[in-house]
Each structure stands twice: as C-alpha cells, then as structure tokens.
Design an enzyme around this catalytic site. Sequence first.
Site, PDB file in Angstrom:
ATOM      1  N   LYS A 143      -2.449  11.568   1.924  1.00 39.05           N
ATOM      2  CA  LYS A 143      -3.240  12.813   1.301  1.00 39.05           C
ATOM      3  C   LYS A 143      -3.335  12.408  -0.338  1.00 39.05           C
ATOM      4  CE  LYS A 143      -1.805  16.395  -0.562  1.00 39.05           C
ATOM      5  NZ  LYS A 143      -1.316  17.656  -0.969  1.00 39.05           N
ATOM      6  N   LYS A 192       1.335  12.096 -11.199  1.00 34.64           N
ATOM      7  CA  LYS A 192       1.875  12.284  -9.667  1.00 34.64           C
ATOM      8  C   LYS A 192       1.045  11.102  -8.950  1.00 34.64           C
ATOM      9  CE  LYS A 192       3.607  13.562  -5.779  1.00 34.64           C
ATOM     10  NZ  LYS A 192       3.578  14.886  -5.158  1.00 34.64           N
TER      11      LYS A 192
END
Lengths: 303, 303
Positions: free
Chosen positions: B246, B178
């Site tokens: 983030k 990811k």
Amino acid sequence: MTEMDRPIKQVGFVGIGHMGKPMCLNLLKAGYPLILQGRNQKNVREVVLRGAREASTPRDVAQSAEVVFTSLPDDRVVEEIVLGKNGILEGMRKGSILIETSTISPLTARRLAATLSERGIEMLDAPLSGGDVGASEGTLSIMVGGKPETFKRVLPILEKVGRNITHVGGHGAGQVAKGANQIVVALTIEAVAEALIFAKKAGVDPEKVRKALMGGFAQSRVLELHGQRMLDRNFEPGGKARLHRKDLLIVSSLAKELGIYLPGTSMALDLWNALAAQGELDLDHSALVKVLEMMSRTEVCPG
Amino acid sequence: MTEMDRPIKQVGFVGIGHMGKPMCLNLLKAGYPLILQGRNQKNVREVVLRGAREASTPRDVAQSAEVVFTSLPDDRVVEEIVLGKNGILEGMRKGSILIETSTISPLTARRLAATLSERGIEMLDAPLSGGDVGASEGTLSIMVGGKPETFKRVLPILEKVGRNITHVGGHGAGQVAKGANQIVVALTIEAVAEALIFAKKAGVDPEKVRKALMGGFAQSRVLELHGQRMLDRNFEPGGKARLHRKDLLIVSSLAKELGIYLPGTSMALDLWNALAAQGELDLDHSALVKVLEMMSRTEVCPG
C-alpha cells in the site's frame, strides 16, 4: 609439529595493482619475506623499496614461495597467469598454496582448484570487499572457499591483510559469497538513490530524509556512506562502477547457467550499461544515482 | 509562560488498531489523560481498563483534547474521520493540534493541513516506522512534517511513543520521508532475497553468506533481521506485505504525478502483486523472497 602447523615463511604475490600493492605493504609490515611480480612497474618498485624481492615471471615467484597470492583483473588474466607459459603452476611445489583474491567466476575458481589439486597444490578462492581503503588499512572483508585445513593454515597471513575473514565453503564458495555481496551492495545503492530522488522531486530535503532513515529498518552502510556521497556529489572512487558492473556480469552469467531469477540484479546491470553509455564507468559505483537523476531530470543535493 | 510553552494536558486518540493501542498505552503510562474513539471495541476496552476515557465520536474526542492523534488505515478513512460528519474538524478548537500518524499520500496530508489551518488548527503529518513491536516498546521512528513551532510543542508527547523523531520539513514532508523509507526497505529486502537465492542455487550455505556479508558494505538492518527471517522461514508479521505494498502504491502514484523514474520501486510493486496472486499478502514483507524462490524453484534455508 606437522607440516600443516609449520609457520609459513616465504610469501609470493603476483599482481601489484591498487589492491595488491597495499596488501603487499601490510604483509611486509607483518614481517613476511615477500617475492613479487607485476606489470605495474611503479607499484612494484615502491614495494621493492620497502624490502620485497622482485621476480621476473609468475613461475619464479611460485618457485620461491610456499604461499602465493594473486590479485588480477579478470578470469582470462587469472587463467593465463596461473596456467600459461612461465605461469604459477610451472613453478609451484607440491604442498604449496595459491590464494586467489581476484573476483572471478565461481566456475573458473572451481576448475582452477581441480587442476592445481592434481599436482598436489591447494587453492583458496579469497575475493575481497572493502576497496583500496580497506586494503590500505588491512580491514578487508575476505570471503574464502576451499578446504578448511588449508584455510586454517593460511589464516594467520590473511589476518595481516583483512579483518572480517569467513570460510564460506568449498572451492568457489568465496566467489559465490562475493557475488552475493555485490548483488546486495548494488541494489542497496539503487534503493538509496531512488529514495533520495523521490524526496528531492517531492520537495523535501534529501539530507534530512537520509538522517531520518538512519535510525530505522532502512539503516545500512550504503545509506550511510554512499548516501552521503550522493548528497556531496563525491563520485571519486572508492569502488569503481566498472568493477562492480564486471562482478554483476559474472553473477548474471552464472544465474543464466543455473536458472536463477534475479530481476533486481538485471535491472542494476541495465542501469550500469546506461552509465557506460555516458562514459562514466570510472566513477564510484554510487554514481548509479546519476542515471536515475538523468531520467527524472533532477539532482540529489541538500535542500 | 506563553500559550505555546504551556504543557499539554488532555490528549485524544482516534483509531485504536495494532499501532494505536500500544501508543495509547504508552501515553497513559507517561501520565497523559487520554480520551479515545475507535472501531476495534476489544482494543478500546483494553485501553479504557488502563484509565482512558471513551468518546462516542471523533468530534467528541476533539472537543475534549488539545492534541489529537489519528492512526488509521488509508487516505479515504483519514479524510472521513477528519472532515466527515461527527469528524475531528467539527470538534477541534482553535489552537489545537492534529498529529496524523497514518501513512497516507503527501498530497492528502498537505491538503488536510491547509483545510485545518483555515480554522486555526495545526496539523503534523507524523508517519511511523518500526511496526507494532516499535509501538509497544515506544521505540518508533517518527518522520514529521509541519511547522517547526508545532513540532517543538508536541515533541515531549512524541518522545513518549517514539525514539528516532525527526522534523523533516513542511506539511507532507513526513509522508515523503516515510515513502523514501519504504522504498529503501523494499529494495533492501529484494537485495537480500536475491543474494541468498543466488548463494543457495550456486551450492553455498546462505546462512554463512549472510554472516560473511554482515561485516562489510552489504551490512544493513534488513540483512540482519529480514535475512534471518528468510533463513528461518519466519513470515509471521512483523510488517505486513499488504501494508508495505500500500505504501509503495502511494509512492508510485506520486512518482507518476511528478515524473520520477523509480525502476526498482516499480519492480518491487510487481513482485508484491505476484505475492498478492498467491494470496500471501498477510505475511511479513520479507516473504517477498517467496516469489523469487518460486521463479527459481528453490528455497532459501541454512545448508
């Protein structure tokens, strides 16, 4: 039938390098009589054997052709071949067309187009993407700047050497599009290289990561092709880092002149400077990953 | 029929946010009895109306389910919901499975997996790509880390919420993939933004340039989707810049820890910091272009 609708018979070509040669062969295959001139005698002979005629100067090419292609290394050589002694301009007739396929500055392209226009000669800047493979297969992307009617007139010829042929705008617009193309490709190579190095150093198989990423927002031709090259450590060009760096230098110089903030492009140039320091600019541009590998002390390869 | 082959009957879900809600609806549609808990009461009620049962704590969810999904904002909340008072660990039975779909640090994922493993509970890190649209359509990319046999056991459930489902490696590998995904997407957005701004400032229609680039090496999903967003000035998320930032902070922190040189990722983080300074982190991540536009005093839009 107007002059503009008359099919073009005689095509000229100056610059028979790794792009010029396969383009010439495709033009011959399509049935265009071809007259050419170039410094690479081996390539010239090869094309002459397939039926082209050799001229002794660019001027002589221009005298015999209605449409002249150039495929040359950089701005300086293009200006010399077009404007210099025994150059194309000396030979070109009114109404003929120069298709300049080299990657040069949009400003040089605009200046040349203006000079030619004074003599009643039309120019198109028509830089290419797709490398020598695309040139051989006749599948080049061609980004064209110049007058729409000139574009329309030579489109049937361009279709013999390329597949994705786009008229982007006025003189220089093709070169601007090529610059934009090189920005995207450079930064996407950087993106894929960073992702694969991140995976490797974090202990995950970069090959599996590449596959996982192919299905989503991260999908790109670069992830597919250059990502695979990085995994295979196949840095045979392909597209040479040296040429890609040259293209970004053109972009960067124009950005300086016009006031354009391109932090990623500047970074990619810096990394290619580092690749130059390693003496590895003749590798494929995906070798950008080698600089990052050196800095992180790792090597991207299947786990 | 072994324990591992027995189909899973009761599914739990903790965290019914913009991703969790549509995933729950797809699980219900596929016929899985669902027990859930979340703070967003509006979303919880909506899913309960479609047939789910509400529990009062994550522990209660875990007590009634063989497989528990979590979909939570960050590392801190995940650790609290899994390990804290009335948390999932207190309720989970031996042999049950936690599918943690939040994007968190690979290190946190590995640590959690180890803690659960001591109690005979298996965990998969299974972060998602594709946003709320992908979640609604059941077309999420899911990058999975953990034991292959655990992956195999829950694959039929994962196939109800996603389409590109890849087992990347051991615990934490899904989170690493990811991270790699977010590196590629961020830098490709940067690439497209720089290219369109370059075109605009050089006087060429960015829309035509985007089209010209779609056919060659510069092709990507980001050029297609986010490039179009930039031209349309459509910065409604989609994928929020805040969340992408983030994710890059997680990547950056791991890169610091492991010694990974990621100059492009660092640059993208800096640009998102600038977007934060403008108070615009709730826009789609393609709004990265706005920072570059500000610096170059231009605006990308069709010519």
